[in-house]
Design a protein around this motif. Structure first.
Motif, PDB file in Angstrom:
ATOM      1  N   ASN A  95     -18.039   4.455 -23.006  1.00 16.35           N
ATOM      2  CA  ASN A  95     -16.962   3.467 -23.075  1.00 16.35           C
ATOM      3  C   ASN A  95     -15.777   3.863 -22.197  1.00 16.35           C
ATOM      4  N   LEU A  96     -15.400   5.142 -22.263  1.00 10.35           N
ATOM      5  CA  LEU A  96     -14.273   5.620 -21.460  1.00 10.35           C
ATOM      6  C   LEU A  96     -14.569   5.490 -19.972  1.00 10.35           C
ATOM      7  N   HIS A  97     -15.799   5.806 -19.585  1.00 10.50           N
ATOM      8  CA  HIS A  97     -16.179   5.702 -18.176  1.00 10.50           C
ATOM      9  C   HIS A  97     -16.084   4.259 -17.700  1.00 10.50           C
ATOM     10  N   ASN A  98     -16.597   3.313 -18.492  1.00 12.96           N
ATOM     11  CA  ASN A  98     -16.603   1.913 -18.089  1.00 12.96           C
ATOM     12  C   ASN A  98     -15.207   1.303 -18.117  1.00 12.96           C
ATOM     13  N   ASN A  99     -14.363   1.751 -19.059  1.00 15.82           N
ATOM     14  CA  ASN A  99     -12.955   1.321 -19.040  1.00 15.82           C
ATOM     15  C   ASN A  99     -12.300   1.708 -17.720  1.00 15.82           C
ATOM     16  N   GLU A 100     -12.537   2.948 -17.309  1.00 14.94           N
ATOM     17  CA  GLU A 100     -11.937   3.447 -16.068  1.00 14.94           C
ATOM     18  C   GLU A 100     -12.464   2.676 -14.858  1.00 14.94           C
ATOM     19  N   ALA A 101     -13.750   2.358 -14.867  1.00 13.49           N
ATOM     20  CA  ALA A 101     -14.327   1.606 -13.749  1.00 13.49           C
ATOM     21  C   ALA A 101     -13.669   0.241 -13.613  1.00 13.49           C
ATOM     22  N   GLY A 102     -13.402  -0.406 -14.741  1.00 11.90           N
ATOM     23  CA  GLY A 102     -12.735  -1.701 -14.693  1.00 11.90           C
ATOM     24  C   GLY A 102     -11.334  -1.610 -14.137  1.00 11.90           C
ATOM     25  N   ARG A 103     -10.577  -0.611 -14.586  1.00 16.27           N
ATOM     26  CA  ARG A 103      -9.199  -0.440 -14.106  1.00 16.27           C
ATOM     27  C   ARG A 103      -9.177  -0.127 -12.618  1.00 16.27           C
ATOM     28  N   ARG A 104     -10.046   0.759 -12.182  1.00 14.74           N
ATOM     29  CA  ARG A 104     -10.059   1.158 -10.778  1.00 14.74           C
ATOM     30  C   ARG A 104     -10.467   0.002  -9.865  1.00 14.74           C
ATOM     31  N   THR A 105     -11.314  -0.875 -10.373  1.00 19.91           N
ATOM     32  CA  THR A 105     -11.719  -2.031  -9.568  1.00 19.91           C
ATOM     33  C   THR A 105     -10.537  -2.939  -9.302  1.00 19.91           C
ATOM     34  N   VAL A 106      -9.708  -3.171 -10.321  1.00 19.33           N
ATOM     35  CA  VAL A 106      -8.490  -3.970 -10.124  1.00 19.33           C
ATOM     36  C   VAL A 106      -7.581  -3.294  -9.110  1.00 19.33           C
ATOM     37  N   TYR A 107      -7.394  -1.990  -9.258  1.00 22.43           N
ATOM     38  CA  TYR A 107      -6.514  -1.223  -8.366  1.00 22.43           C
ATOM     39  C   TYR A 107      -7.030  -1.277  -6.931  1.00 22.43           C
ATOM     40  N   ASP A 108      -8.332  -1.100  -6.783  1.00 25.04           N
ATOM     41  CA  ASP A 108      -8.923  -1.017  -5.450  1.00 25.04           C
ATOM     42  C   ASP A 108      -8.883  -2.354  -4.724  1.00 25.04           C
ATOM     43  N   LEU A 109      -8.962  -3.462  -5.456  1.00 25.81           N
ATOM     44  CA  LEU A 109      -9.009  -4.781  -4.831  1.00 25.81           C
ATOM     45  C   LEU A 109      -7.626  -5.372  -4.554  1.00 25.81           C
ATOM     46  N   ALA A 110      -6.569  -4.725  -5.060  1.00 24.01           N
ATOM     47  CA  ALA A 110      -5.215  -5.201  -4.764  1.00 24.01           C
ATOM     48  C   ALA A 110      -4.979  -5.138  -3.258  1.00 24.01           C
ATOM     49  N   HIS A 111      -4.200  -6.066  -2.752  1.00 24.65           N
ATOM     50  CA  HIS A 111      -4.012  -6.149  -1.305  1.00 24.65           C
ATOM     51  C   HIS A 111      -2.556  -6.442  -0.964  1.00 24.65           C
ATOM     52  N   VAL A 112      -2.231  -6.271   0.308  1.00 19.00           N
ATOM     53  CA  VAL A 112      -0.897  -6.574   0.791  1.00 19.00           C
ATOM     54  C   VAL A 112      -0.814  -8.061   1.125  1.00 19.00           C
ATOM     55  N   SER A 113       0.187  -8.719   0.581  1.00 19.63           N
ATOM     56  CA  SER A 113       0.414 -10.131   0.861  1.00 19.63           C
ATOM     57  C   SER A 113       1.756 -10.280   1.575  1.00 19.63           C
ATOM     58  N   CYS A 114       1.826 -11.186   2.540  1.00 23.57           N
ATOM     59  CA  CYS A 114       3.032 -11.335   3.344  1.00 23.57           C
ATOM     60  C   CYS A 114       3.478 -12.789   3.426  1.00 23.57           C
ATOM     61  N   LYS A 115       4.760 -12.962   3.686  1.00 22.02           N
ATOM     62  CA  LYS A 115       5.343 -14.288   3.865  1.00 22.02           C
ATOM     63  C   LYS A 115       6.149 -14.304   5.151  1.00 22.02           C
ATOM     64  N   CYS A 116       5.970 -15.360   5.917  1.00 26.38           N
ATOM     65  CA  CYS A 116       6.656 -15.479   7.200  1.00 26.38           C
ATOM     66  C   CYS A 116       8.073 -16.018   7.031  1.00 26.38           C
ATOM     67  N   HIS A 117       8.963 -15.545   7.901  1.00 28.96           N
ATOM     68  CA  HIS A 117      10.316 -16.070   7.996  1.00 28.96           C
ATOM     69  C   HIS A 117      10.597 -16.363   9.468  1.00 28.96           C
TER      70      HIS A 117
END
Length: 375
Positions: A214-236
């Motif tokens: 359970n602990l291993h799979n909890n960590e896998a879920g959290r890391r997947t969210v972290y790993d897929l986060a990306h930089v988003s930008c807005k033009c001015h």
């Protein structure tokens, strides 16, 4: 980069102790005084959303001890971070909905049983389905808490303070108000894992193996969210010239998280206890699972027929696709039992027109379609 587990836990515990002096204990109004039935997991918060009370009474004991499914450690975190509980429930609900989407065409379709046990007896078996459920639920909490920080809904966090990416062009500004993944990751780890860390079993026992799983799979879920986060930008700039950009850290769409974890489910590693009481891979020919992979210790039960002991709901009465050769096809979904055909009336949007500017207006049409249901 993720911080080592020990540093994360220590830093977060220090933040907990520091916030004790600025968080008041609160109590619900009399309309919230009903004590819910004890549940098997914090997942029940998704089925019974937490309502944050508006009346604060200094020195009053919060009713976190009466929330269904919380372990002792989770109750303590609830008392310290009452405003977080609503988003933990939202995160669990997001995870459950994504689970149901990913498995909508499978014999096991991530069905919820009731408002207390949520998934029922199926979760007592350490199967790959259980592995996916733990990972997607943990991911949902990271997602919800990180977003709540950015939106200013929580008293102990705000916008992301992530470091500027090294590959970001110099003339692009790093700022804005990003999703606070660092805080969301740490809080989700403390809260979700608390239940497993409190369990004390004899080393090498099956229960100990399930806790490690359970602990291993909890960590896998959290890391997947972290790993897929990306930089988003807005033009001015004048007339959208984009002469200047402001960028920030942003969570990925949760569907991408679900898709990634579903792939991990398909390639999940079968594990067993070795003589030292540790989980090791059953088949040594494959690469050992990483912190991003899912693991399981039991074979999946037969989901074809209803079985009260395993919690399987069976596939009788499930809709199937007569023309599909996949898992949603009638042959596989109905497990060879056959299917019934009937006519059904379906209402859908039709004759849609775009109106300037800017909306689409549709009519509602009714049609009769053939549907197939497993015997």
């Amino acid at each position: 980069m993720l911080l080592p587990q020990g540093l994360i836990c220590a830093a977060f515990r220090r933040s907990i102790m520091a916030s004790r002096h600025c968080i008041f204990a609160i109590t619900f109004l009399s309309c919230f005084m009903q004590v819910p039935v004890e549940a098997s997991s914090w997942w029940s918060l998704a089925m019974n959303p937490v309502q944050i009370p508006e009346v604060y009474i200094i020195g009053a004991q919060p009713l976190c001890s009466q929330l269904a499914g919380l372990s002792q450690g989770q109750k303590k975190l609830c008392q310290l971070y009452q405003d977080h509980m609503q988003y933990i429930g939202e995160g669990a609900k997001t995870g459950i909905k994504e689970c149901q989407y990913q498995f909508r065409h499978r014999r096991w379709n991530c069905s919820t049983v009731d408002n207390t046990s949520v998934f029922g007896r199926v979760m007592q078996i350490g199967s790959r389905e259980t592995a996916f459920t733990y990972s997607i639920s943990a991911a949902g909490v990271v997602n919800a808490v990180s977003r709540a920080c950015r939106e200013g809904e929580l008293s102990t966090c705000g916008c992301s303070r992530a470091a500027r990416p090294k590959d970001l062009p110099r003339d692009w500004l790093w700022g804005g108000c990003g999703d606070n993944l660092d805080y969301g990751f740490r809080f989700a780890k403390e809260f979700v894992d608390a239940r497993e860390r409190e369990k004390i079993y004899q080393k090498g026992s099956y229960e100990s193996a399930r806790t490690s799983m359970n602990l291993h799979n909890n960590e896998a879920g959290r890391r997947t969210v972290y790993d897929l986060a990306h930089v988003s930008c807005k033009c001015h700039g004048v007339s959208g010239s984009c002469s200047l950009k402001t960028c920030w850290l942003q969570l990925a769409d949760f569907r991408k998280v679900g898709d990634a974890l579903k792939e991990k489910y398909d390639s999940a590693a079968s594990m067993k206890l070795n003589t030292r009481g540790k989980l090791v891979q059953v088949n040594n020919r494959f690469n050992p699972p990483t912190n991003y992979d899912l693991v399981y210790v039991d074979q999946s039960p037969d989901y074809c027929v209803r079985n009260e002991s395993t919690g399987s709901l069976g596939t009788q009465g499930r809709l199937c696709n007569k023309t599909s050769e996949g898992m949603d096809g009638c042959e596989l979904m109905c497990c060879g039992r056959g299917y019934d055909q009937f006519k059904a009336q379906v209402v859908e949007r039709c004759h849609c027109k775009f109106h300037w500017c800017c909306y689409v207006k549709c009519k509602r049409c009714t049609k009769i379609v053939d549907q197939f249901v497993c015997k």
